[in-house]
Every structure is written in structure tokens, then in C-alpha cells.
Design a protein around this motif. Sequence first.
Motif, PDB file in Angstrom:
ATOM      1  N   MET B 382       0.834  -1.206   0.000  1.00  0.00           N
ATOM      2  CA  MET B 382       0.000   0.000   0.000  1.00  0.00           C
ATOM      3  C   MET B 382       0.870   1.259   0.000  1.00  0.00           C
ATOM      4  O   MET B 382       0.544   2.242  -0.673  1.00  0.00           O
ATOM      5  CB  MET B 382      -0.958  -0.017   1.190  1.00  0.00           C
ATOM      6  N   VAL B 383       1.976   1.202   0.731  1.00  0.00           N
ATOM      7  CA  VAL B 383       2.916   2.328   0.720  1.00  0.00           C
ATOM      8  C   VAL B 383       3.488   2.509  -0.688  1.00  0.00           C
ATOM      9  O   VAL B 383       3.550   3.624  -1.220  1.00  0.00           O
ATOM     10  CB  VAL B 383       4.053   2.118   1.757  1.00  0.00           C
ATOM     11  N   ALA B 384       3.873   1.411  -1.310  1.00  0.00           N
ATOM     12  CA  ALA B 384       4.432   1.483  -2.661  1.00  0.00           C
ATOM     13  C   ALA B 384       3.409   2.053  -3.634  1.00  0.00           C
ATOM     14  O   ALA B 384       3.726   2.911  -4.461  1.00  0.00           O
ATOM     15  CB  ALA B 384       4.870   0.084  -3.116  1.00  0.00           C
ATOM     16  N   GLN B 385       2.183   1.596  -3.501  1.00  0.00           N
ATOM     17  CA  GLN B 385       1.112   2.051  -4.392  1.00  0.00           C
ATOM     18  C   GLN B 385       0.892   3.553  -4.210  1.00  0.00           C
ATOM     19  O   GLN B 385       0.788   4.308  -5.173  1.00  0.00           O
ATOM     20  CB  GLN B 385      -0.164   1.264  -4.054  1.00  0.00           C
ATOM     21  N   ARG B 386       0.858   3.999  -2.938  1.00  0.00           N
ATOM     22  CA  ARG B 386       0.613   5.409  -2.649  1.00  0.00           C
ATOM     23  C   ARG B 386       1.734   6.278  -3.204  1.00  0.00           C
ATOM     24  O   ARG B 386       1.499   7.343  -3.762  1.00  0.00           O
ATOM     25  CB  ARG B 386       0.498   5.595  -1.123  1.00  0.00           C
ATOM     26  N   LEU B 387       2.971   5.783  -3.051  1.00  0.00           N
ATOM     27  CA  LEU B 387       4.126   6.599  -3.450  1.00  0.00           C
ATOM     28  C   LEU B 387       4.549   6.333  -4.893  1.00  0.00           C
ATOM     29  O   LEU B 387       5.555   6.867  -5.350  1.00  0.00           O
ATOM     30  CB  LEU B 387       5.304   6.333  -2.503  1.00  0.00           C
ATOM     31  N   LYS B 388       3.792   5.481  -5.584  1.00  0.00           N
ATOM     32  CA  LYS B 388       4.126   5.100  -6.963  1.00  0.00           C
ATOM     33  C   LYS B 388       5.556   4.553  -7.063  1.00  0.00           C
ATOM     34  O   LYS B 388       6.333   4.886  -7.952  1.00  0.00           O
ATOM     35  CB  LYS B 388       3.940   6.289  -7.924  1.00  0.00           C
ATOM     36  N   LEU B 389       5.871   3.735  -6.108  1.00  0.00           N
ATOM     37  CA  LEU B 389       7.181   3.063  -6.112  1.00  0.00           C
ATOM     38  C   LEU B 389       6.969   1.583  -6.403  1.00  0.00           C
ATOM     39  O   LEU B 389       5.869   1.051  -6.226  1.00  0.00           O
ATOM     40  CB  LEU B 389       7.852   3.210  -4.738  1.00  0.00           C
ATOM     41  N   ASP B 390       8.049   0.936  -6.826  1.00  0.00           N
ATOM     42  CA  ASP B 390       7.946  -0.513  -7.043  1.00  0.00           C
ATOM     43  C   ASP B 390       7.956  -1.224  -5.687  1.00  0.00           C
ATOM     44  O   ASP B 390       8.805  -0.936  -4.835  1.00  0.00           O
ATOM     45  CB  ASP B 390       9.129  -0.990  -7.899  1.00  0.00           C
ATOM     46  N   PRO B 391       7.035  -2.174  -5.487  1.00  0.00           N
ATOM     47  CA  PRO B 391       6.986  -2.859  -4.183  1.00  0.00           C
ATOM     48  C   PRO B 391       8.305  -3.545  -3.821  1.00  0.00           C
ATOM     49  O   PRO B 391       8.645  -3.644  -2.639  1.00  0.00           O
ATOM     50  CB  PRO B 391       5.877  -3.895  -4.360  1.00  0.00           C
TER      51      PRO B 391
END
Lengths: 191, 782
Positions: B382-391
Motif C-alpha cells: 500500500m505504501v508502494a502504491q501510494r508513493l508510486k514506487l515498485d513494491p
Amino acid sequence: MQIDLTVNGKRASLDVEPRLLLAHALRDYLNLTGTHIGCDTSSCGACTVLLDGVSVKSCTVFAVQASGHAVTTIEGIGNADSLHPMQEAFWSAHGLQCGYCTTGMIVSAVDLLQRNPDPSDDEIRAGLEGNLCRCTGYENIVKAVRAAGAAMRSGEARHSVNELMPIHPPREEPPPSGEGIIPQQLQETKA
Amino acid sequence: MAFTAMVGARIRRREDPRLITGRATYVDDVRQVGTVYAAFVRSPYGHAKITSIDTSAAKGDPHVLAVYTGEDLHHAHNLKASLPVAHKMPDLKTPPHYVLALDEVRVIGEAVAIVVADSPYTARDAAEKVVVEYDELPAVVDTEKAAAGPPYVHESLGTNVAFTMPFSAGDPDKAFAEADVVVKQRIVNQRVAPVPIEPRSMVANYDAGMQQLTLYSATQIPHLLRTQLAIVLGLPENKIRAIAPEVGGGFGAKLNVYAEEVVVSWVAMQLERPVKYIETRSECFQAMIHGRDQIDDLEIAAKNDGTITGLRLKITANMGAYHQLLTPVVPTLTLLMAHGCYKFENIQAEVVGVFTNTMSTDAYRGAGRPEATFFIERAIDMVAQRLKLDPADVRRKNFIANSAFPHTTATGLTYDSGDYETTMDKALALADYTGLRKRQEELRKQGRYLGIGLSTYVEVCGMGPSAAMPAAGWDSATIRIEPTGSITVLTGVSPHGQGQETTFAQIVADELGVPIDQISVIHGDTDKVQYGVGTFGSRGTAVGGAALKLAIDTIQAKAIKIAAHQWEANPDDLEYRDGKIQVKGDPSKTMSTPEAGFLAFMGDNLPPGLEPGLDATRRFEPPNFVFPFGTHICVVEVDAQSGQVEVVKYFAVDDCGRLINPMIAGGQVHGGIAQGLSQALFEEVVYDDRGQLLTGTLMDYAIPHAEQVPHYELDHTVTPTTVNPLGIKGIGEAGTIGSTPAVANAVIDALAPFGVVHIDMPLKPEKLWAAMQAKPTNGSVQ
């Protein structure tokens, strides 16, 4: 009721209640306890046997329905002196863990290969949909059925348990690093 | 020279010949002359007062030997004991848990009476003749409603809250105040049923002459069961023999002491007949422990670069109506593992255990750790999704570094060893992660929804140091060199599919230099085997195997003294090499372990002061838990028209330290993945508001068929531990722990274009289809 049936090639005459399930007749009257019972809704397949050569769930067949017919249980599929290729394949492929579903699974798989001697992995998975296993995740069961099919198609002779033990030839080389533990003491001297 | 090492070899299992030929003896296969059969009368209500029980019709049945109710046991026979709960929690509420209900039933399936008859069929017929009248009481099955107030499961407690455990580490307020983003999510980890294919099974016999009770039970813990039977029945422990013969799967559900085991034992004593009870699958769904059932409310604080800085967590755990053996312990393990393999230090948490009118939850494969892994791995995504980062990048950024081991976590555990980045990299390469992401992008343009889910787990296992366990955490092994050279191994662990008859023989074969077929590994019988704690918590080899290694050391030391006396040498000049005794560096003269054993048996030529016989019993007290880890990657495609999930590929790279038999270790991972995947996609125990079980058969409760699970591609890395002398961790639960979040992350990743951030399990088609009715966007979303 008096019933007469052939179980694993031997004649059996039993006096049973009409409601007695074939699974219980095999287990409790004939002491063939390799047929297991895992549910009460014909869902798990642990009790699978062959009735006139075709797989059935013996918890869904009354003993009286088997009268006049031939039943093959896991004990009749093969034994330690002469393993059925399917039994050997389950052993070699680690197709079992606790073993409870295994006997029914093997009988079902034997039936599957009778109908389709060279099934694809998908066909094996579909063909065993009546049998549940909670231990193996089915991976090695599929592998075992595939291997048994190959062995049966090539007409390979049956093996005994003793022929297959010891299980693994001694290594000529040390195990590759990381494959296994080398006990500390041996590690020092063999390094 | 041939290198005969068995350890590390993929040898076939030695337990299998009896299993594949139908010649194994499970509890139901135990045949004893004069056996009678029990059936239980069970509550049809989730919560009710028992107003009357009429047993006269059942007692009048000519097939019936006896009928007992809770009243009979409690008053007429003074069996007042309550079932045990093992814990070290000072404020835990422990309401009485009688073996047969007294006055009130609090969960559907609670045993109210036992009927004993001359066959299993007549016993069930007669059980139907027992007439029980109930006044139904309001039931509560929703955990949060139960926590908030009445109705109470145990009226006398005046609350449904069994315990509350607050926890804080670091400075969570500061972490949240300084966070760039805070992700909040309520995650429901649904209730599931363990479903071993062999249901609970038991047969008890009482030898009145010897005053000896023998209980065969499908259990993972024969010795602990014996101890608890002694306490509950008030018998001397040395007059009880517990036997776990072949056991058809456990998954934690047979790590317990059940009412039925006590009642059947007691009835056998009354009747002086063998009494057998094999539950039906429907009874198993009602009265065998369930797993999971937690609500995890979490907030996670992160920096814009993906660095996790803090966690706020509330774990609300459904205990069920009563405590079983480890019920309250399970959610505390969730707290302990709350930060997974990541290094953030700031945690504020609370664990609340709540009684409801449902079956007890308890240890189910993973026991508390899958819940922790699930929410932390979902949170990372969810953090990755929010920050548009790769998980994968967010994980890499937060991993505990290799140089940090042993690493003490904010929750107070010391992770022994780890190399999280290497396993992840290996898994990413195995899966061709970069290629998968490209493929995902292409397919999205075609309106096809591929999802890629990662899970990088660490788990606590090898249970465990006694100081950290609710009861003893050590285990034992005995090795006996028999006069004719065969070797008997007695292990205190109680395998039921895990293959220690093979792996333990592999270890002994190498260390004591004997062919594997001369080694017999015996377990599961308290009259044969010295006390042991049993098989659970991925401890069989990590603790039981370590005890075996200690016993080997003792045997070797004594065998060296015997050889030294024969050879008129100094023991210090001798060594074991390739399983034989020789003068250090000189293989020209050797003595085998069986030869030393024979001399020890003859006893006429031993060093002065050395006792005859060559055997050893040792116990291993683990100085710490062990912490296996790994990366699982799941690839799914979700059909936009139906919401159907197809698991396209599954990759697992696990690290459980050194492997004794890679084939067996792989099998443990396969089965674990299937169970964890099945929780993500299929399984859910459902009660209605009155406490009726709606998923009470295998027709209603979905455990997967072969077609519903994928092929698994496995690899592993090897990071040994120093916690035990074998350098091994444990692999029994890893698959279950790693897979659930990998699958869920994959499904939710597939749905990212629809703005989906989280969906609770099981991820059934109807939920996914509903979520996919939004208009898709072209990539990850806010």
C-alpha cells in the motif's frame, strides 16, 4: 443381509445391515484398513476403491450394492513385495506426507491412467478433482502420476520395497555447497 | 572413496512403504477386542441454557452400554476439572471449560453428552435418542461487537474481553508526526479451518488390573497430552500411556487437549472396555479448533522515498467461546512479528482477545505469524502504491541489513541470521520480475489484468526457548546402539507427515557411520519414548534434531573411550571420521560405532569406571528461536468479466538454513503454499448471527482441489543459524506464511487500475468483479 463379493481377488461372504457402507464393510468386516474415511459428504475421496475396475467412493456405496461385484482396495493394488507403479511413483516423487489421503489418491490415479494412459498435467489435476489432499499442495502428486504413466507405458516391471531400498545411491562427490548440512565433525575433515 | 553422506540427499522417505500400500495404522485402524463406540450429543445452538436432558430412551436401547452428561461427570463422579490453557499472561480471564457442558452451551457443537454403544452405527442412533431441551440465549459472533459489550459469552465475567495487551517501542508519535505519508487500513484476517484429512480420532482402554489407561489419539503432542490427562483426570502420570500412531495431518489442530480425549478416556475407565471415538467431518468443522480470525487495524508511517518509520496497530482477536491449549498465545505472536523483515523501530500496538459464541481459535499452521506477515506485506504494497514506487524497491529500502544480524527487533526478539535481499533477488530473477512488469503493462492495454504479488516474510519458529514458551520448549532424543549393531532412535517430537523417520536417520547414518536401513526412528508413544514436547511451530528438526545431534555427540565420545581402551591409545588422539573411529589422521585402523556398541554390551573389556552399554539421552534447550525467511512471488490474472482469479505462476525462494532432505523440505513448502493460497482465495469459516455454522461440511468449506492450485517453482538460499548445532531453521510453516500475502498482493495489484487499495480475503470472484466495475485507469493509483 447376506452378501457375496470378491475383494482383492478373494471371495467374501458377509452378513450386513442394509445401511452398512462399503467403506465400513471393507474396514470393519474385512480388516482392510487401507481404505480411509475423511468426510461424510463424499467430498474427500480418501475411501476410493475400484468396483469392477472403476473408481468409486466407498462411503457412497452400500455394501449390499457391491454384492456380486469385484472390489479392489489399496491392499489389492500392490504390496511391499510387488508395488504398483503408481505406488512406487508416489514414493519416489514424494507424493505424500501424512499418507491419509494417499491410498484413495493412488486408487483414483490408477483409474485415471486406465482411462487416459498419457494425461497432461492439466488432465491429471482435473482427473483427481474428487480427491482432496491437505499436505502436498498436489505438486508432487501430479509429478507421481506423470511418472507412473511413463513407467506403465514403457511396461516397466514391478519393484519390491526392498529393491528400492537403500533409497539413494551413495554419492561419489560431496554434496554441492548449500545443498545440505555437513555435520560439523565431517565438515572439518572432509573440507 | 565413495562419499556416502546421506544428509543433503533427496532420499525417498522410509515411512512411505506402509503408507502407500495401505498398511499403516492410524487411530481408527487400531483393533482391540471388546471395543465399544462413542458418539457425542452436541449443541445445535450457538448459545443456550440447557433446561433438561432426558437420557432414558438412549439408556433403554439394548445396544447402549452407557450415557453420561456433564451433570453425571461433574456431580455424580466429581470430575470437575477444566480443560487446560497454557499461557503466561497475568490478567488473562480463564472461564471454566468443562469437558461436557454444564447448564449452558456457548458454541455450536459443544459436547453435551456421550453415548457408548456396541457399534459406531448404533452409537449414533442412540445419540439421537438423547433429548436435550434448551432455552436459546442471545449469541455474539462478531468480534468487535463482542468486545463492545453484552451479550456476554460468559455472563459471570461481565465482559467478553479475555485480555488486553498494550505495547509501545521507540517514539511512534514522533514517527507519525514526521511522516510524509500515512497509510491506514483495516485488514480482516478471516477465520479458517485446518481440515486435516484425518479427523480427530481416539481410542482409550483401561487395564483395571494394572490401573493403566492407554489413549491412542491423533495428536501432535502425546507427552503433553499425557501430562494434561493426568491433571484433568486426577491420575498418576505414570499410569497413563498416550500413543500417537500414524497421524493423518495436524496443521496445529492436533496440538491440543480436547474435551473428547478426556471424556473418552474417563468412559473407558468406567466401562473397562476399549472405547473408540472417530468424529465425523461435520463434527470436525464444529469442534476442532479454527485458525486466524483477527481484525488488524493498522497505520503505517513512511517517508516519500519509501522508508517505513512507524506502525500503529490494533489486533482484535477472536478467541472463540473458550480457551483451548494455546488460544490466547496466538495473537501475541502476531504482535511479536509485527514488523516482519523491516527495520523500523517505532511501534505502538494493542492486542485484544475477545470471547464470542464460536469455536476456539488456536494454533493453525503459522499461528499468529501469518497474520503479522499478511498485514505488514499488504502495508508495504500500500505504501508502494501510494508513493508510486515498485513494491520490490520499498522492501529493499526497509530490509534489515545483513550486517545487522543478530538483530534485536523493537518487539524484543533477536533475529538470528538473515539475508533478505539475496532471497528476494533470487526470486525476482527466477520470476523474471522485470519481464513480468512489462507484460503486465502490455496486457493492461488489452483490458487484461495481470497482477504480480511479492511477499518477503520472516517467521519465528523452532519453538522455542522454554523461558519464552507457555510450557516447556526443549526436546529430547535417545540413541541406543543395540548389541547386534542396529541403532534405535527415540525422538520426543511426534511427526505426522514431516518425515523425521527419514531425516533423523539421515543424520545418524552420517554421524555414526551406519547404513540408513539399520536405523529405526521411534516416536509418538509415551511408554517407549522419553518425555518430549512434540511437533509444532516448525520445531521438529530445529529442536528435536538438535537434541539428536547432542545424543550423537555423547555416543561418539563414549565410543572413542571404548576404542581407545582397546587400542591402548589416548582418547584425545582418536577422532570420528566418516562415521568411524580412527587415530587422528590415520585411517589405516578403524572401529565402527556398532563394534564399539558390541564391546559396550559385552562389558568385559571396558576402561575402568566406564559403564557398560552404548546409549545416550539428551535434551536440547534452544537458546533462541530461529527465523527462516524468504520471498514468494505470485502471478495472477483476474478476468474482468467474471472476477475469476487464475494463478498463472508461483515462485518461492525460501531459506530455512541447511537442508537435510531437500525433497522433504520442498514438500513442506508446496503444502504450505497451497494452504496459504487457499486462505487468500477460497477459505472462510462463516457463522450466522445466532452462532450457526454455515460452513460445516466439505461441500460448504472450500479446501482446494488439484485444479485450483498452480505449479510451484521453488528455489532456496542457505543462511545457517547458530542457534542449534545443525544450523537448520524450520520449514513447516514457511509456505503458509509467505503465500497468503503474495497471492493477495497479486490480486490487488491486478486490480490497481480500478483504484483498488485493499480487499479482504477470501478474494472471491464476486468481490473482485464488483471492484472491477469502476472505470480502469492506466496504472497505479492514488
